[in-house]
Design a protein around this motif. Structure first.
Motif, PDB file in Angstrom:
ATOM      1  N   PHE A 161       0.844  -1.207   0.000  1.00 31.12           N
ATOM      2  CA  PHE A 161       0.000   0.000   0.000  1.00 31.12           C
ATOM      3  C   PHE A 161       0.873   1.247   0.000  1.00 31.12           C
ATOM      4  N   TYR A 162       1.966   1.187   0.737  1.00 25.82           N
ATOM      5  CA  TYR A 162       2.842   2.354   0.864  1.00 25.82           C
ATOM      6  C   TYR A 162       3.422   2.774  -0.482  1.00 25.82           C
ATOM      7  N   VAL A 163       3.816   1.768  -1.297  1.00 20.59           N
ATOM      8  CA  VAL A 163       4.412   2.119  -2.593  1.00 20.59           C
ATOM      9  C   VAL A 163       3.349   2.307  -3.680  1.00 20.59           C
ATOM     10  N   GLY A 164       2.088   2.217  -3.280  1.00 21.81           N
ATOM     11  CA  GLY A 164       1.002   2.515  -4.213  1.00 21.81           C
ATOM     12  C   GLY A 164       0.554   1.340  -5.055  1.00 21.81           C
ATOM     13  N   LEU A 165       0.854   0.111  -4.594  1.00 19.63           N
ATOM     14  CA  LEU A 165       0.454  -1.069  -5.367  1.00 19.63           C
ATOM     15  C   LEU A 165      -0.597  -1.903  -4.627  1.00 19.63           C
ATOM     16  N   GLY A 166      -1.277  -1.252  -3.690  1.00 20.68           N
ATOM     17  CA  GLY A 166      -2.240  -1.982  -2.861  1.00 20.68           C
ATOM     18  C   GLY A 166      -3.252  -2.767  -3.670  1.00 20.68           C
ATOM     19  N   GLU A 167      -3.715  -2.200  -4.752  1.00 19.46           N
ATOM     20  CA  GLU A 167      -4.794  -2.836  -5.517  1.00 19.46           C
ATOM     21  C   GLU A 167      -4.315  -4.033  -6.345  1.00 19.46           C
ATOM     22  N   VAL A 168      -3.024  -4.103  -6.604  1.00 20.91           N
ATOM     23  CA  VAL A 168      -2.540  -5.194  -7.481  1.00 20.91           C
ATOM     24  C   VAL A 168      -1.690  -6.192  -6.715  1.00 20.91           C
ATOM     25  N   GLY A 203       7.059   0.130 -14.204  1.00 21.72           N
ATOM     26  CA  GLY A 203       6.942   1.016 -13.045  1.00 21.72           C
ATOM     27  C   GLY A 203       6.468   0.270 -11.818  1.00 21.72           C
ATOM     28  N   MET A 204       5.544  -0.660 -12.023  1.00 19.21           N
ATOM     29  CA  MET A 204       5.033  -1.445 -10.897  1.00 19.21           C
ATOM     30  C   MET A 204       6.111  -2.374 -10.352  1.00 19.21           C
ATOM     31  N   LYS A 205       6.927  -2.914 -11.257  1.00 24.11           N
ATOM     32  CA  LYS A 205       8.013  -3.798 -10.801  1.00 24.11           C
ATOM     33  C   LYS A 205       9.014  -3.008  -9.944  1.00 24.11           C
ATOM     34  N   GLN A 206       9.306  -1.784 -10.366  1.00 25.01           N
ATOM     35  CA  GLN A 206      10.231  -0.947  -9.591  1.00 25.01           C
ATOM     36  C   GLN A 206       9.659  -0.702  -8.194  1.00 25.01           C
ATOM     37  N   ALA A 207       8.356  -0.403  -8.158  1.00 29.28           N
ATOM     38  CA  ALA A 207       7.715  -0.134  -6.861  1.00 29.28           C
ATOM     39  C   ALA A 207       7.699  -1.399  -6.005  1.00 29.28           C
ATOM     40  N   ALA A 208       7.470  -2.559  -6.652  1.00 30.22           N
ATOM     41  CA  ALA A 208       7.462  -3.823  -5.898  1.00 30.22           C
ATOM     42  C   ALA A 208       8.847  -4.107  -5.322  1.00 30.22           C
ATOM     43  N   LYS A 209       9.886  -3.740  -6.087  1.00 32.68           N
ATOM     44  CA  LYS A 209      11.256  -3.941  -5.582  1.00 32.68           C
ATOM     45  C   LYS A 209      11.501  -3.058  -4.366  1.00 32.68           C
ATOM     46  N   LEU A 210      10.929  -1.848  -4.402  1.00 38.53           N
ATOM     47  CA  LEU A 210      11.073  -0.961  -3.244  1.00 38.53           C
ATOM     48  C   LEU A 210      10.315  -1.546  -2.045  1.00 38.53           C
ATOM     49  N   ALA A 211       9.137  -2.119  -2.331  1.00 36.90           N
ATOM     50  CA  ALA A 211       8.326  -2.709  -1.251  1.00 36.90           C
ATOM     51  C   ALA A 211       9.093  -3.820  -0.543  1.00 36.90           C
ATOM     52  N   GLU A 229      19.814   2.548  -8.951  1.00 38.55           N
ATOM     53  CA  GLU A 229      19.091   3.096 -10.106  1.00 38.55           C
ATOM     54  C   GLU A 229      17.574   2.921  -9.944  1.00 38.55           C
ATOM     55  N   PRO A 230      16.974   3.540  -8.940  1.00 39.79           N
ATOM     56  CA  PRO A 230      15.549   3.264  -8.668  1.00 39.79           C
ATOM     57  C   PRO A 230      14.598   3.829  -9.708  1.00 39.79           C
ATOM     58  N   THR A 231      15.038   4.790 -10.511  1.00 41.22           N
ATOM     59  CA  THR A 231      14.103   5.376 -11.488  1.00 41.22           C
ATOM     60  C   THR A 231      14.354   4.868 -12.902  1.00 41.22           C
ATOM     61  N   ASN A 232      15.146   3.820 -13.007  1.00 42.56           N
ATOM     62  CA  ASN A 232      15.459   3.256 -14.334  1.00 42.56           C
ATOM     63  C   ASN A 232      14.195   2.883 -15.097  1.00 42.56           C
ATOM     64  N   GLY A 233      14.050   3.402 -16.281  1.00 40.00           N
ATOM     65  CA  GLY A 233      12.953   2.996 -17.159  1.00 40.00           C
ATOM     66  C   GLY A 233      11.590   3.509 -16.765  1.00 40.00           C
ATOM     67  N   LEU A 234      11.516   4.433 -15.816  1.00 42.12           N
ATOM     68  CA  LEU A 234      10.203   4.927 -15.391  1.00 42.12           C
ATOM     69  C   LEU A 234       9.770   6.120 -16.248  1.00 42.12           C
ATOM     70  N   ASP A 235       8.452   6.217 -16.505  1.00 43.19           N
ATOM     71  CA  ASP A 235       7.952   7.393 -17.214  1.00 43.19           C
ATOM     72  C   ASP A 235       7.907   8.570 -16.225  1.00 43.19           C
ATOM     73  N   PRO A 236       7.761   9.814 -16.694  1.00 44.31           N
ATOM     74  CA  PRO A 236       7.870  10.967 -15.784  1.00 44.31           C
ATOM     75  C   PRO A 236       6.953  10.901 -14.554  1.00 44.31           C
ATOM     76  N   PRO A 237       5.652  10.559 -14.693  1.00 48.37           N
ATOM     77  CA  PRO A 237       4.845  10.507 -13.472  1.00 48.37           C
ATOM     78  C   PRO A 237       5.329   9.432 -12.497  1.00 48.37           C
ATOM     79  N   ALA A 238       5.719   8.268 -13.032  1.00 48.54           N
ATOM     80  CA  ALA A 238       6.196   7.185 -12.158  1.00 48.54           C
ATOM     81  C   ALA A 238       7.505   7.590 -11.493  1.00 48.54           C
ATOM     82  N   ARG A 239       8.346   8.298 -12.233  1.00 49.43           N
ATOM     83  CA  ARG A 239       9.614   8.767 -11.665  1.00 49.43           C
ATOM     84  C   ARG A 239       9.348   9.737 -10.519  1.00 49.43           C
ATOM     85  N   THR A 240       8.415  10.672 -10.760  1.00 50.45           N
ATOM     86  CA  THR A 240       8.094  11.658  -9.728  1.00 50.45           C
ATOM     87  C   THR A 240       7.590  10.948  -8.472  1.00 50.45           C
TER      88      THR A 240
END
Lengths: 310, 300
Positions: free
Chosen positions: A120-127, A138-146, A160-171
């Motif tokens: 939930f913290y990284v914003g993937l609660g629903e998936v 982007g979801m994989k990056q967030a899951a790695k952070l989780a 390299e946490p923002t590798n391959g992320l689009d601008p909103p996902a990077r932000t």
């Protein structure tokens, strides 16, 4: 402040080839940036601190624990978000993070609870019940952070946490990192070749080049000193008197052509006072900017060779 | 804390003991295996033979049951001896090979294919614990198929025959236990090593059979061409069979191995050679695992 990471003549060789060369530094920042071009040794340094590579010389300490003698204890303090995709494709997100938390030593119940929280913290609660293989980049990056934060580490390695992320996902990723940093429970080490990421998230920067330390600076201090350094563009006939008046306030000044001035403000002197003096001297301040010795300047300076080429 | 409170908090609770943490990997692997209906059915079916053996032992010692069936003299047809237990071990061990070929490849290859090893090993969790956790999956599964039913049947026969039979035939129990363990260790190490090196699961499973059957055929070809018996060194089932006979009977051999694991009479190789080849196979597997189970791969 207690050092987070101490590098003590650290050397790593692969097949006789030196990759990290006699690294010595004491890193104390809340959020440490690790910068350098590709092949500079950033990931090797992280991997060595994690115990994946044995040092061929010297050592390093994480929160005072030697990586040679207390490798297991050190890994217990660290959460690691690797650069490349790293997960088990068939596993659901929450089950994977739970497994990783259990391997870090959390009991089953706690691991499950924290896996849900982390998602939930990284914003993937629903998936969180979907298989990781079906996630977007982007979801994989967030899951790695989780998985890196689920077990509550004291130090977080972000490769390299923002590798391959689009601008909103990077932000979103940068905001998460800043949020974690600002809570203060957790120290960060962010390895990136993107200056902007490091500038936005870090207060201390270690720049590596060809396996050695090219520069080490405290960005917070740099920013503080930059705030006192001003560039002015003025119009008016009485510039000489204006210059003399601000020098009497303790400013160091240097006059340029066409009413341009560079000055260093002394401690305690507010910028508004300059406007008051300008008004008294009938001088217009048309432009005022803080001179920024940006991270890019620092980086480029560190990358310069002896002959001044990059 | 409720999950809707989207915040980060450090963990300050208790930790599990590190010595038993490798079992986390084992538990998750069992959960995954449990989802496969085919494996569940195959596993249950593998207990049919021991069940039939148990029935034979029971009927053998129950004259009234034989009378009811109208086969009073049947207890003289099958005797509960070395051959009986070796056959049980042979059958179950062959099924264990199939089970290892199905289960083994899915142990390490998915972690390697998805670069997950870096995440496992970035925790207070060592390479040895990782291998131990994965090895335990196979050891537990294969133990329940081989020596556990074997010893239960031995205990049943001992219960029916009395203490004197048990003490006279203690060698059968130790043979069952040690013989099955040797097979399990060889199978488990080989399955994991192949799983670590061959990322495509069906290929790894196929290779398992290749090591046993193709190598045996190669050994037989060597024997025929060179007119020797040393080609049997390539035949793992021959090596295992020879060791089993020694474990079950010592120097007084009355059998030439178990079903699927025979060492033909007159073609015996020195026992120490069999041990050496199996030990070498185990060491090669360990070396293969050491090379592949790493947090990060170094490209030199």
């Amino acid at each position: 402040m207690e050092p987070v990471i101490e590098l003590d003549g650290l050397e790593v060789r692969f097949g006789g080839r030196p990759i990290l060369k006699n690294l010595t530094a004491s890193l104390t920042g809340r959020s440490i940036g690790l910068l350098g071009p590709n092949g500079a040794g950033k990931s090797t340094l992280l991997n060595t601190l994690l115990g994946f590579h044995a040092p061929s010389g010297g050592t390093a300490r994480v929160f005072g624990r030697d990586i040679r003698t207390h490798a297991r204890e050190v890994r217990g303090l660290i959460g690691y978000m690797p650069e490349n995709d790293a997960f088990i494709a068939e596993m659901s997100g929450v089950r994977f993070v739970r497994l990783m938390a259990e391997l870090a030593g959390l009991p089953r119940g706690h691991a499950l609870e924290r896996a849900h929280e982390a998602f939930f913290y990284v914003g993937l609660g629903e998936v969180r019940y979907r298989a990781l293989g079906t996630y977007s980049l982007g979801m994989k990056q967030a899951a790695k952070l989780a998985q890196a934060i689920a077990h509550g580490p004291k130090l977080l390695f972000l490769d390299e946490p923002t590798n391959g992320l689009d601008p909103p996902a990077r932000t979103r990723m940068i905001q998460l990192i800043q949020e974690i940093r600002d809570r203060g429970d957790l120290r960060l080490m962010l390895s990136s070749h993107l200056l902007r990421d490091v500038e936005e998230c870090c207060d201390e920067v270690l720049i590596l080049k060809d396996g050695h330390i090219a520069a080490f600076c405290n960005l917070a201090e740099e920013r503080r000193s930059n705030r006192r350094f001003l560039e002015l563009e003025t119009r008016g006939e009485n510039n000489g008197n204006f210059l003399a008046a601000i020098e009497r306030l303790g400013c160091q000044t240097a006059a340029g052509a066409q009413g341009r001035l560079k000055l260093v403000l002394p401690e305690g002197l507010e910028v508004s006072r300059l406007y008051e003096i300008a008004s008294e001297q009938n001088v217009q301040i048309r432009r005022l900017s803080h001179k920024r010795d940006s991270l890019e300047d620092i980086f480029l300076k560190a990358m310069e060779t002896a002959d001044g080429r990059l | 804390m409720a999950v809707y409170k989207k915040t980060y908090r450090p963990y300050e609770g208790e930790l599990t003991p590190s010595r038993s943490r490798f079992l986390v990997v084992t538990r998750y692997a069992f959960e995954d295996l449990h989802r496969s209906r085919f494996l569940n059915i195959f596993y249950l079916a593998s207990f049919l033979y021991p069940l039939v053996c148990a029935l034979i032992i029971y009927v053998q010692h129950n004259v009234s049951a034989l009378g009811l069936l109208g086969v009073e003299g049947a207890n003289r047809l099958i005797s509960i001896n070395v051959t009986f237990f070796l056959s049980l071990l042979g059958w179950q061990s062959m099924l264990a090979l199939f089970m290892a070929a199905f289960v083994g490849p899915s142990q390490i290859s998915p972690d390697l294919a998805n670069n997950a090893l870096a995440l496992y090993l970035a925790r207070p969790f060592s390479r040895l614990e990782y291998v131990l956790g994965k090895l335990s999956v196979l050891v537990i599964l294969l133990s329940l198929m081989t020596w556990v039913p074997g010893l239960l049947l031995f205990a049943l026969e001992g219960y029916e025959e009395g203490w004197s039979w048990m003490s006279q035939n203690a060698r059968l129990a130790s043979g069952l236990f040690l013989g099955a363990w040797i097979w399990i260790v060889v199978l488990a190490l080989l399955a994991l090593a192949l799983s670590a090196w061959v990322k495509w699961k069906p290929a790894a499973g196929g290779l398992m059979f290749g090591v046993f059957f193709v190598a045996a055929a190669f050994g037989a070809a060597v024997n025929n061409v060179e007119r020797t018996h040393w080609g049997h060194l390539f035949n793992v089932s021959y090596l295992i069979g020879s060791i089993w006979v020694a474990l079950f009977e010592g120097a007084n051999k009355t059998t030439n191995g178990a079903i699927f694991f025979r060492s033909p009479q007159g073609e015996e190789l020195p026992l120490w050679c069999c041990w050496m080849v199996l030990a070498a196979l185990g060491l090669v597997c360990l070396y293969m695992l050491t090379r592949k189970i790493r947090g990060t791969e170094v490209v030199r």
